[in-house]
Design a protein around this motif. Structure first.
Motif, PDB file in Angstrom:
ATOM      1  N   THR A  15       0.283  -0.725  -7.158  1.00  0.00           N
ATOM      2  CA  THR A  15      -0.476  -1.496  -8.154  1.00  0.00           C
ATOM      3  C   THR A  15      -1.861  -1.858  -7.614  1.00  0.00           C
ATOM      4  O   THR A  15      -2.510  -2.749  -8.150  1.00  0.00           O
ATOM      5  N   SER A  16      -2.309  -1.138  -6.582  1.00  0.00           N
ATOM      6  CA  SER A  16      -3.603  -1.479  -5.978  1.00  0.00           C
ATOM      7  C   SER A  16      -4.730  -1.551  -7.000  1.00  0.00           C
ATOM      8  O   SER A  16      -5.584  -2.415  -6.926  1.00  0.00           O
ATOM      9  N   LYS A  17      -4.747  -0.608  -7.940  1.00  0.00           N
ATOM     10  CA  LYS A  17      -5.812  -0.595  -8.942  1.00  0.00           C
ATOM     11  C   LYS A  17      -5.285  -1.002 -10.311  1.00  0.00           C
ATOM     12  O   LYS A  17      -5.825  -0.626 -11.353  1.00  0.00           O
ATOM     13  N   ILE A  18      -4.184  -1.763 -10.277  1.00  0.00           N
ATOM     14  CA  ILE A  18      -3.656  -2.368 -11.498  1.00  0.00           C
ATOM     15  C   ILE A  18      -3.880  -3.888 -11.399  1.00  0.00           C
ATOM     16  O   ILE A  18      -4.409  -4.519 -12.297  1.00  0.00           O
ATOM     17  N   TRP A  40       3.816  13.667  -3.679  1.00  0.00           N
ATOM     18  CA  TRP A  40       3.309  13.447  -5.049  1.00  0.00           C
ATOM     19  C   TRP A  40       2.694  12.058  -5.135  1.00  0.00           C
ATOM     20  O   TRP A  40       3.376  11.084  -5.420  1.00  0.00           O
ATOM     21  N   ASP A  41       1.424  11.964  -4.842  1.00  0.00           N
ATOM     22  CA  ASP A  41       0.736  10.668  -4.804  1.00  0.00           C
ATOM     23  C   ASP A  41       0.178  10.360  -6.189  1.00  0.00           C
ATOM     24  O   ASP A  41      -0.937  10.746  -6.522  1.00  0.00           O
ATOM     25  N   ASN A  42       0.998   9.641  -6.959  1.00  0.00           N
ATOM     26  CA  ASN A  42       0.596   9.371  -8.351  1.00  0.00           C
ATOM     27  C   ASN A  42      -0.170   8.043  -8.439  1.00  0.00           C
ATOM     28  O   ASN A  42       0.187   7.145  -9.193  1.00  0.00           O
ATOM     29  N   ALA A  43      -1.234   7.954  -7.650  1.00  0.00           N
ATOM     30  CA  ALA A  43      -1.999   6.703  -7.525  1.00  0.00           C
ATOM     31  C   ALA A  43      -2.617   6.257  -8.849  1.00  0.00           C
ATOM     32  O   ALA A  43      -2.873   5.074  -9.045  1.00  0.00           O
ATOM     33  N   TYR A  44      -2.873   7.216  -9.752  1.00  0.00           N
ATOM     34  CA  TYR A  44      -3.584   6.864 -10.998  1.00  0.00           C
ATOM     35  C   TYR A  44      -2.725   7.112 -12.242  1.00  0.00           C
ATOM     36  O   TYR A  44      -3.232   7.476 -13.306  1.00  0.00           O
ATOM     37  N   ALA A  45      -1.417   6.872 -12.084  1.00  0.00           N
ATOM     38  CA  ALA A  45      -0.441   7.178 -13.136  1.00  0.00           C
ATOM     39  C   ALA A  45      -0.776   6.541 -14.481  1.00  0.00           C
ATOM     40  O   ALA A  45      -0.544   7.140 -15.534  1.00  0.00           O
ATOM     41  N   SER A  57       0.832  -1.209   0.000  1.00  0.00           N
ATOM     42  CA  SER A  57       0.000   0.000   0.000  1.00  0.00           C
ATOM     43  C   SER A  57       0.863   1.254   0.000  1.00  0.00           C
ATOM     44  O   SER A  57       1.761   1.404   0.834  1.00  0.00           O
ATOM     45  N   SER A  58       0.579   2.144  -0.938  1.00  0.00           N
ATOM     46  CA  SER A  58       1.308   3.417  -0.952  1.00  0.00           C
ATOM     47  C   SER A  58       0.926   4.272   0.258  1.00  0.00           C
ATOM     48  O   SER A  58       1.724   5.074   0.738  1.00  0.00           O
ATOM     49  N   LEU A  59      -0.283   4.083   0.749  1.00  0.00           N
ATOM     50  CA  LEU A  59      -0.734   4.898   1.884  1.00  0.00           C
ATOM     51  C   LEU A  59       0.152   4.657   3.114  1.00  0.00           C
ATOM     52  O   LEU A  59       0.482   5.582   3.845  1.00  0.00           O
TER      53      LEU A  59
HETATM   54  C1  LIG Z   1      -5.236   9.314  -4.421  1.00  0.00           C
HETATM   55  C2  LIG Z   1      -5.099   7.978  -3.786  1.00  0.00           C
HETATM   56  N1  LIG Z   1      -3.946   7.632  -3.224  1.00  0.00           N
HETATM   57  C3  LIG Z   1      -3.769   6.433  -2.626  1.00  0.00           C
HETATM   58  C4  LIG Z   1      -4.801   5.520  -2.572  1.00  0.00           C
HETATM   59  C5  LIG Z   1      -4.585   4.221  -1.876  1.00  0.00           C
HETATM   60  O1  LIG Z   1      -3.481   3.610  -2.416  1.00  0.00           O
HETATM   61  P1  LIG Z   1      -2.882   2.264  -1.840  1.00  0.00           P
HETATM   62  O2  LIG Z   1      -3.852   1.193  -2.084  1.00  0.00           O
HETATM   63  O3  LIG Z   1      -1.626   2.113  -2.629  1.00  0.00           O
HETATM   64  O4  LIG Z   1      -2.599   2.473  -0.376  1.00  0.00           O
HETATM   65  C6  LIG Z   1      -6.035   5.832  -3.160  1.00  0.00           C
HETATM   66  C7  LIG Z   1      -7.155   4.894  -3.087  1.00  0.00           C
HETATM   67  O5  LIG Z   1      -8.280   5.199  -3.359  1.00  0.00           O
HETATM   68  C8  LIG Z   1      -6.181   7.100  -3.765  1.00  0.00           C
HETATM   69  O6  LIG Z   1      -7.337   7.462  -4.341  1.00  0.00           O
END
Ligand SMILES: Cc1ncc(COP(=O)(O)O)c(C=O)c1O
Length: 429
Positions: free
Chosen positions: A257-260, A219-224, A100-102
């Motif tokens: 890669t959470s949403k990959i 820089w949270d590039n969650a949707y790169a 998890s990036s979070l």
């Molecule tokens: C902007 C953003 N960052 C991070 C996350 C969570 O990421 P991860 O699953 O890598 O912790 C989300 C999930 O909805 C998100 O929308």
């Protein structure tokens, strides 16, 4: 359909009565729908099923490491390479750790606060009241994380090009207690905007401009790579620009890669310069003997050379859901001129702004008809939307049919709340 504000009193009253009757009918259907869940649906998760057996008993990484054992805190070189592709930086700048990036964001902010990231005196808790800037509407978990560490959040206006950089620069220039800014630069949560080249360039120079010598661009590039249209939209390379501006030590990037692949069993990435990575590695080493490298290896085996193809398969599944959201908003709310919304080309959300003062009302009406919406205010620090107008729509988890039904309820509630408000306002005039 006439604009709401152009309706005569009689038209408005008839319109409202019709909507009330429609809402009663909708309630009678006793549906249970949910547009709150920003997570992949089961068919998206199924796309990654072949990953399960991909290693076929071969647990050797490219350099011969047996990935089943302890060690390798920064992650496998090939997994760091994957993270570099996602975050647009050099593989040496990436640590791949956890799912998890979070978690890595928490580690970074907590470290910046209590120890400093630069192996010296600079820690945010030298100041009595450190602050982070929050472009709004934004991602609720950034806010929860920050609030949990007693760091104050300061709202900054979000435009369709990214944060309002004039406002950002004015806030950081003279106030050393402003320690950083949260950014979701591509398909921002929830507006879906992509930061323009100019915004990214100004962001790269921001640490230089800031009064704080320990300023951080988060820089949270969650949707790169979470594009709905191809060829994908591009984002200017922050790390390269920060390198040119001499500010790279003040940029930390995140991805996953959470949403990959799997939202609960993916890979988390953090990228920074060597100084910052060394600090983070030391901290990781206090509670970890190494990440799950088996998962890293199977991700690399599965995604190498087919990331775009894989993301296109996601897009085929979720684009019809985004199209259903857009169609309902455009057809039902557009002519009335009672709301504004975004039409993102990727990511996981649509942001809907009602007339001021109506988001809470709309969510309450929707709940009566069996539709759950993300609690109004969730997209703002401390749960407070100053205008009570923003609603986040998350269409990916529900089926296309359910999204369509849910949107009919949502637009009905927006129309009814708007008509009631318009009538009240006219009565007061
Ligand atoms: C902007 C953003 N960052 C991070 C996350 C969570 O990421 P991860 O699953 O890598 O912790 C989300 C999930 O909805 C998100 O929308």
């Amino acid at each position: 359909m006439t604009k709401l504000t152009d309706m005569t009193l009689e038209q408005l009253e008839d319109f409202k009565a019709g909507l009330e009757a429609d809402l009663e009918l909708a309630k009678g259907n006793r549906v249970k729908l949910d547009l709150t869940r920003g997570k992949p649906a089961a068919d998206q998760l199924d796309l990654s099923a072949p990953m399960d057996h991909i290693l076929s008993g071969d647990y050797r990484a490219a350099d011969g490491t047996d990935v089943r054992n302890y060690g390798g805190l920064r992650g496998l070189p090939e997994a760091r390479q994957l993270g570099a592709e996602l975050m647009d930086c050099a593989p040496e700048q990436v640590v791949c750790w956890g799912n998890s990036s979070l978690t890595l964001m928490y580690l970074t902010v907590d470290t910046a606060l209590r120890f400093g990231l630069w192996q010296g005196e600079r820690a945010w808790n030298r100041h009595a009241a450190p602050k982070l800037l929050a472009p709004v509407p934004g991602y609720d978990r950034h806010f929860t994380l920050t609030e949990s560490l007693d760091i104050e959040l300061v709202n900054v206006t979000m435009t369709d090009q990214g944060p309002d950089m004039d406002q950002v620069e004015a806030l950081v220039r003279d106030d050393a207690s402003v320690k950083g800014i949260w950014c979701v630069p591509k398909y921002s949560n929830p507006t879906g905007c992509i930061y323009s080249d100019e915004v990214v360039e100004r962001m790269a120079r921001l640490p230089e401009l800031a009064a704080a010598d320990d300023f951080l661009v988060l820089w949270d590039n969650a949707y790169a790579v979470h594009d709905l249209e191809f060829p994908p939209a591009r984002l200017a390379p922050l790390m390269t620009l920060a390198g040119e501006a001499g500010t790279a030590d003040h940029v930390v990037m995140f991805g996953s890669t959470s949403k990959i692949t799997y939202a609960g069993a993916g890979l988390g990435f953090v990228a920074a310069t060597e100084t910052v990575l060394t600090t983070l590695e030391q901290r990781l080493g206090t509670f970890s003997i190494g990440p799950d490298k088996v998962n890293q290896l199977r991700h690399v085996a599965f995604l190498a050379d087919r990331l775009e193809e894989h993301m296109a398969a996601h897009a085929r599944l979720i684009k019809p859901k985004f199209d259903a959201v857009e169609a309902a908003l455009r057809e039902e709310l557009g002519p009335l001129d009672v709301a504004r919304w975004t039409t993102p080309k990727g990511g996981y959300f649509v942001s809907l702004d009602t007339r001021p003062g109506l988001a809470g009302k709309v969510a309450a009406l929707a709940a009566e008809a069996g539709l759950s919406l993300t609690p109004p205010g969730a997209t703002f620090p401390y749960g407070r939307d100053p205008d009570d107008r923003n609603l986040r729509i998350a269409p990916t988890f529900a089926s296309v049919d359910d999204v369509a039904v849910a949107m009919q309820i949502l637009v009905l509630c927006v129309k009814l709340a708007s008509a009631e408000q318009e009538l009240e306002q006219r009565q007061k005039r």
